[in-house]
Every structure is written in structure tokens, then in C-alpha cells.
Design a protein around this motif. Structure first.
Motif, mmCIF file in Angstrom:
data_model
loop_
_atom_site.group_PDB
_atom_site.id
_atom_site.type_symbol
_atom_site.label_atom_id
_atom_site.label_comp_id
_atom_site.label_asym_id
_atom_site.label_seq_id
_atom_site.Cartn_x
_atom_site.Cartn_y
_atom_site.Cartn_z
ATOM 1 N N PHE A 70 -9.205 -1.508 -1.324
ATOM 2 C CA PHE A 70 -8.294 -0.374 -1.426
ATOM 3 C C PHE A 70 -6.937 -0.723 -0.818
ATOM 4 C CE2 PHE A 70 -7.148 3.991 0.318
ATOM 5 C CZ PHE A 70 -6.591 4.410 -0.869
ATOM 6 N N LYS A 71 -6.949 -1.391 0.322
ATOM 7 C CA LYS A 71 -5.687 -1.803 0.943
ATOM 8 C C LYS A 71 -4.894 -2.744 0.031
ATOM 9 C CE LYS A 71 -7.005 -1.484 5.821
ATOM 10 N NZ LYS A 71 -7.186 -2.260 7.077
ATOM 11 N N ALA A 72 -5.595 -3.661 -0.588
ATOM 12 C CA ALA A 72 -4.918 -4.599 -1.498
ATOM 13 C C ALA A 72 -4.293 -3.858 -2.679
ATOM 14 C CB ALA A 72 -5.909 -5.647 -1.989
ATOM 15 N N ASP A 73 -5.015 -2.874 -3.226
ATOM 16 C CA ASP A 73 -4.464 -2.102 -4.330
ATOM 17 C C ASP A 73 -3.259 -1.285 -3.876
ATOM 18 O OD1 ASP A 73 -6.333 -3.067 -6.093
ATOM 19 O OD2 ASP A 73 -7.725 -1.382 -5.824
ATOM 20 N N VAL A 74 -3.276 -0.780 -2.628
ATOM 21 C CA VAL A 74 -2.119 -0.056 -2.095
ATOM 22 C C VAL A 74 -0.907 -0.979 -2.024
ATOM 23 C CG1 VAL A 74 -1.176 1.070 -0.028
ATOM 24 C CG2 VAL A 74 -3.453 1.674 -0.845
ATOM 25 N N ASP A 75 -1.167 -2.191 -1.555
ATOM 26 C CA ASP A 75 -0.048 -3.145 -1.462
ATOM 27 C C ASP A 75 0.531 -3.486 -2.845
ATOM 28 O OD1 ASP A 75 -0.274 -3.226 1.274
ATOM 29 O OD2 ASP A 75 -1.620 -4.967 1.285
ATOM 30 N N ARG A 76 -0.299 -3.496 -3.865
ATOM 31 C CA ARG A 76 0.175 -3.857 -5.209
ATOM 32 C C ARG A 76 0.750 -2.668 -5.972
ATOM 33 N NH1 ARG A 76 -4.701 -7.031 -5.207
ATOM 34 N NH2 ARG A 76 -5.763 -5.310 -6.269
ATOM 35 N N ALA A 77 0.432 -1.475 -5.524
ATOM 36 C CA ALA A 77 0.842 -0.286 -6.274
ATOM 37 C C ALA A 77 2.358 -0.089 -6.225
ATOM 38 C CB ALA A 77 0.134 0.940 -5.726
ATOM 39 N N PRO A 78 2.953 0.343 -7.324
ATOM 40 C CA PRO A 78 4.411 0.584 -7.374
ATOM 41 C C PRO A 78 4.762 1.935 -6.750
ATOM 42 C CG PRO A 78 3.471 1.027 -9.521
ATOM 43 C CD PRO A 78 2.347 0.538 -8.667
ATOM 44 N N ILE A 79 4.725 1.992 -5.414
ATOM 45 C CA ILE A 79 5.018 3.239 -4.709
ATOM 46 C C ILE A 79 6.079 2.979 -3.658
ATOM 47 C CG2 ILE A 79 2.729 4.233 -5.112
ATOM 48 C CD1 ILE A 79 1.922 3.318 -2.340
ATOM 49 N N GLU A 80 6.611 4.048 -3.094
ATOM 50 C CA GLU A 80 7.649 3.919 -2.076
ATOM 51 C C GLU A 80 7.088 3.217 -0.841
ATOM 52 O OE1 GLU A 80 9.126 7.743 -1.183
ATOM 53 O OE2 GLU A 80 9.906 8.116 -3.229
ATOM 54 N N ALA A 81 7.961 2.487 -0.163
ATOM 55 C CA ALA A 81 7.541 1.721 1.011
ATOM 56 C C ALA A 81 7.062 2.636 2.122
ATOM 57 C CB ALA A 81 8.693 0.847 1.499
ATOM 58 N N SER A 82 7.774 3.773 2.301
ATOM 59 C CA SER A 82 7.368 4.698 3.368
ATOM 60 C C SER A 82 5.997 5.301 3.071
ATOM 61 C CB SER A 82 8.404 5.807 3.517
ATOM 62 O OG SER A 82 8.526 6.546 2.296
ATOM 63 N N LEU A 83 5.754 5.625 1.806
ATOM 64 C CA LEU A 83 4.446 6.180 1.444
ATOM 65 C C LEU A 83 3.351 5.123 1.599
ATOM 66 C CD1 LEU A 83 2.862 8.574 0.363
ATOM 67 C CD2 LEU A 83 3.427 7.840 -1.977
ATOM 68 N N ARG A 84 3.689 3.878 1.211
ATOM 69 C CA ARG A 84 2.713 2.793 1.369
ATOM 70 C C ARG A 84 2.368 2.604 2.833
ATOM 71 N NH1 ARG A 84 5.286 -0.752 -1.109
ATOM 72 N NH2 ARG A 84 4.096 -0.795 -3.082
ATOM 73 N N SER A 85 3.398 2.656 3.703
ATOM 74 C CA SER A 85 3.169 2.473 5.141
ATOM 75 C C SER A 85 2.300 3.600 5.695
ATOM 76 C CB SER A 85 4.516 2.433 5.863
ATOM 77 O OG SER A 85 4.317 2.321 7.254
ATOM 78 N N LYS A 86 2.588 4.854 5.301
ATOM 79 C CA LYS A 86 1.772 5.984 5.758
ATOM 80 C C LYS A 86 0.327 5.862 5.274
ATOM 81 C CE LYS A 86 5.460 9.444 6.016
ATOM 82 N NZ LYS A 86 5.974 10.710 5.430
ATOM 83 N N LEU A 87 0.192 5.419 4.010
ATOM 84 C CA LEU A 87 -1.150 5.313 3.450
ATOM 85 C C LEU A 87 -1.951 4.225 4.151
ATOM 86 C CD1 LEU A 87 -3.064 6.461 1.376
ATOM 87 C CD2 LEU A 87 -2.095 4.904 -0.343
ATOM 88 N N ARG A 88 -1.316 3.099 4.465
ATOM 89 C CA ARG A 88 -2.030 2.029 5.184
ATOM 90 C C ARG A 88 -2.434 2.493 6.587
ATOM 91 N NH1 ARG A 88 -2.326 -3.119 3.482
ATOM 92 N NH2 ARG A 88 -2.574 -3.749 5.659
ATOM 93 N N ARG A 89 -1.520 3.205 7.277
ATOM 94 C CA ARG A 89 -1.880 3.712 8.617
ATOM 95 C C ARG A 89 -3.024 4.715 8.523
ATOM 96 N NH1 ARG A 89 3.755 3.971 9.419
ATOM 97 N NH2 ARG A 89 3.689 6.242 9.094
ATOM 98 N N GLN A 90 -2.983 5.528 7.475
ATOM 99 C CA GLN A 90 -4.041 6.533 7.331
ATOM 100 C C GLN A 90 -5.380 5.878 7.022
ATOM 101 O OE1 GLN A 90 -3.352 9.832 7.944
ATOM 102 N NE2 GLN A 90 -5.603 9.962 8.000
ATOM 103 N N ILE A 91 -5.348 4.834 6.214
ATOM 104 C CA ILE A 91 -6.588 4.105 5.919
ATOM 105 C C ILE A 91 -7.144 3.481 7.198
ATOM 106 C CG2 ILE A 91 -7.563 2.125 4.698
ATOM 107 C CD1 ILE A 91 -5.536 2.643 2.471
ATOM 108 N N ASP A 92 -6.270 2.873 7.994
ATOM 109 C CA ASP A 92 -6.710 2.239 9.248
ATOM 110 C C ASP A 92 -7.284 3.275 10.212
ATOM 111 O OD1 ASP A 92 -5.998 -0.269 8.364
ATOM 112 O OD2 ASP A 92 -3.984 -0.179 9.252
ATOM 113 N N ASP A 93 -6.597 4.430 10.310
ATOM 114 C CA ASP A 93 -7.109 5.494 11.193
ATOM 115 C C ASP A 93 -8.489 5.968 10.722
ATOM 116 O OD1 ASP A 93 -4.859 5.368 12.738
ATOM 117 O OD2 ASP A 93 -3.848 7.066 11.749
ATOM 118 N N TRP A 94 -8.605 6.206 9.412
ATOM 119 C CA TRP A 94 -9.892 6.666 8.873
ATOM 120 C C TRP A 94 -10.983 5.630 9.125
ATOM 121 C CZ3 TRP A 94 -13.256 4.539 5.419
ATOM 122 C CH2 TRP A 94 -14.310 5.369 4.985
ATOM 123 N N TRP A 95 -10.693 4.368 8.900
ATOM 124 C CA TRP A 95 -11.694 3.305 9.094
ATOM 125 C C TRP A 95 -12.089 3.174 10.557
ATOM 126 C CZ3 TRP A 95 -15.366 1.059 6.822
ATOM 127 C CH2 TRP A 95 -15.878 -0.164 7.238
#
Length: 353
Positions: free
Chosen positions: A207-232
Motif C-alpha cells: 500500500f505504501k508503494a502504491d501511495v508513492d506511485r500514485a499521482p497525488i499531491e505531495a502534502s496528501l501523500r505525506s499525510k497518507l504515509r504518516r496515517q498509514i504508519d500511525d495505524w500500523w
């Protein structure tokens, strides 16, 4: 005339002497019989007391072990209810029932044999181990929490936040990844399925790898990665708590099983002890009856011998007097008797001479 009255008086005295000796002989026989009966009665009463003590102790041990078993069963029921509901009333019930188990051990320790005391001591130690293990589990359960509090609630809230962020990306692949992660999460939380945890360990990096590859805003990508890490992080912490709970449950569940085994051993040993004591009591009872019978026979033999001896002793001088009297009646005035009894019969013989 005076001579006749004197003879009559001495005959009366002789009768009193014979009567006294018969009474003495009877008193001797009664005394021996009372001694034999008293000894036998003491043995029988002692045997009865021992039997009563065995019966009382057997009943008390059975009652104590029954209370231990019942309270242990109730404690395990309350423990399961606490694990399912997290209701603190059940945790209190577990503590109270295990205290009753230890009180039963103290009662057993107060009057059991050396082996029984060892068993009771072991049960007390196992009850302490059960309580310590359950308290540790209860602490972890409280840390996990229930409803809108605790680690479970934080994990659920983190999952919702992660879903909101993924929806903002409008990326179908990320939605599929998140759907799979949430499905594995629910499977693990419901069934503690180890395979689901292994699948999560693979799905989260993907999932993290797909987030990194997804064409989304950098700020949203950063929030999503932090949220994934917090959830994990929360999920792993929850998994560690569950593993600790299962390990501790295994420890105090084994302690409960050992308590049940020791209770069964105490009951078995108590039955053997009761049977052995009952057998010994039966043998003592039979021995007491045998001793009583022998003593009574001895008393009868002594009484019979004393009666025969006394009868001969009393009859011999009387027979001599009777023989001398018959000789005098036939005209033999030179007939005399020689009696040495030290009583009225001897006086009668002297007067006859």
C-alpha cells in the motif's frame, strides 16, 4: 443351759462368718468384672470417637475441596465474561472467587496430613499465580479498551482517518489496497487469525508503494504515509497485547488445571486415608471385643476357683465338727476336733472339745 446358749451363739457367728466370706468372694468377682467391663468400654468409646473423627474429617475435606472446585469454576466463568465484555464486575468476581479458593486451602492446611498440607500449599501458590496472571491480562484488556476508549478505539479512528485520506486521492488502486487491509484487520481482530496478520505485513508495504506511485499531491501523500504508519503502529501494539494476553491466559489456565488435579489428588488421598483408618478402627474394635471376652473368662475362672476354694475351706471344719458330733452321739465322749481358722468356727471347735 449356759453351754447350749453359748453354742447357739457361736453357730450364729459361724453363719455370719460364712456369709461375709461369700460376700467378699462375690465382691471380688464383681470387681474383676467391672475392671474387664471398664477396659472394654474404654476401648469401645475410644474406637467410636476415632470413627467419628474420621467421618467428620472426611466430610470436612470433601466440603472444602468442593468449595475450592466450585469457586475455581466460577472464577473461570467470570474471567471469560470479562474477556468478552470488559465489565469490571467480572474482574472483581474473579478476585473474590480466587480468594475463596485460597481460604479453602487454609482450611485444608489446618487439619490435613503432611501430604495433604503439601497439596494445600501448592494449591495456594497456584491460586496466587492464577490471580497474578489474570490481573496482568485485565491490565492489558483495559489498555485495549472498549467502546470509544482505549487502543481499539484509537485503531478504529485511525482507520477511518486513513479511509478519508484515500477517498480524497480518488485513486481506485489505493481504495482496493485499503479495502484489503481493513478486511485483514477485521479478520484478525475477530478471529485472531495469524494468517491475516501475515497478509497485513505484506499488504501495508505494498500500500505504501502504491501511495508513492500514485499521482497525488505531495502534502496528501505525506499525510497518507504518516496515517498509514500511525495505524500500523497501533495495530502492531494491539497484536502484541493480544499475544501477551494469550500467553498469560495459557499460564493461569494451566494453573487452574493444576489446581483441579491437586483437588482430585486430595480427595483420592482422603478416601484412602479414611479407608485405612476405618480398617484400623475395625481391627481395634475386634481386638477390644476379644480382650473383653478373655478378661470375662478370666474373671469367671477366678471367681469359680475362689468359690471352690472358699467352699472347701468353709466345709472342712464343719465336716470335722459333724463327724465328731456323730461320734459323741454314739457314746464316744473322747472325740475331739482340731480347727485353726481364727474365727467363730475355731471357737465352736474349742467349745466342743
Amino acid at each position: 443351759m449356759w453351754k447350749v446358749e453359748s453354742m447357739n451363739s457361736e453357730v450364729k457367728g459361724m453363719k455370719r462368718t460364712i456369709f461375709k466370706r461369700l460376700l467378699n468372694n462375690l465382691a471380688l468377682i464383681l470387681s474383676l468384672a467391672l475392671i474387664a467391663g471398664g477396659f472394654g468400654l474404654y476401648s469401645l468409646v475410644n474406637t467410636q470417637r476415632r470413627s467419628g473423627r474420621v467421618i467428620r474429617q472426611t466430610i470436612e475435606v470433601q466440603e472444602a475441596t468442593r468449595r475450592i472446585s466450585d469457586n475455581l469454576l466460577e472464577a473461570r466463568r467470570a474471567e471469560k465474561e470479562f474477556l468478552l465484555t470488559g465489565d469490571e464486575r467480572y474482574a472483581t468476581a474473579v478476585a473474590n472467587h480466587m480468594l475463596a479458593v485460597k481460604q479453602g486451602c487454609w482450611f485444608l492446611f489446618s487439619f490435613q496430613t503432611e501430604v495433604g498440607e503439601k497439596r494445600a500449599h501448592e494449591i495456594g501458590l497456584l491460586a496466587d499465580e492464577y490471580c497474578k496472571g489474570f490481573r496482568a491480562v485485565a491490565h492489558k484488556i483495559r489498555e485495549k479498551g472498549s467502546g470509544d476508549q482505549g487502543l481499539n478505539a484509537s485503531l478504529e479512528q485511525s482507520g477511518y482517518s486513513m479511509e478519508d485520506l484515500v477517498k480524497r486521492t480518488d485513486q481506485s488502486q489505493l481504495m482496493k489496497d485499503l479495502f484489503a487491509i481493513r478486511a485483514y484487520e477485521r479478520e484478525y481482530l475477530l478471529y485472531r487469525n495469524v494468517a491475516a496478520f501475515d497478509n497485513l505485513q505484506k499488504a501495508v508495504p505494498s500500500f505504501k508503494a502504491d501511495v508513492d506511485r500514485a499521482p497525488i499531491e505531495a502534502s496528501l501523500r505525506s499525510k497518507l504515509r504518516r496515517q498509514i504508519d500511525d495505524w500500523w503502529r497501533l495495530f502492531v501494539r494491539l497484536a502484541v497485547l493480544d499475544a501477551g494476553i494469550e500467553r498469560l491466559r495459557g499460564v493461569y489456565t494451566q494453573a487452574g488445571q493444576q489446581i483441579e488435579s491437586l483437588v482430585a489428588q486430595i480427595n483420592s488421598e482422603n478416601r484412602v486415608w479414611a479407608e485405612q483408618t476405618t480398617d484400623r478402627t475395625g481391627r481395634i474394635f475386634k481386638q477390644s471385643l476379644s480382650i473383653m471376652s478373655v478378661l470375662l473368662l478370666i474373671c469367671l475362672a477366678i471367681g469359680f476357683s475362689a468359690t471352690v476354694f472358699l467352699a472347701r475351706k468353709l466345709s472342712r471344719p464343719i465336716v470335722e465338727l459333724s463327724t465328731a458330733t456323730k461320734k459323741v452321739a454314739r457314746g464316744d465322749l473322747t472325740s475331739t476336733v482340731w480347727i485353726e481358722t481364727g474365727d467363730e468356727i475355731e471357737e465352736l471347735g474349742k467349745n466342743f472339745n
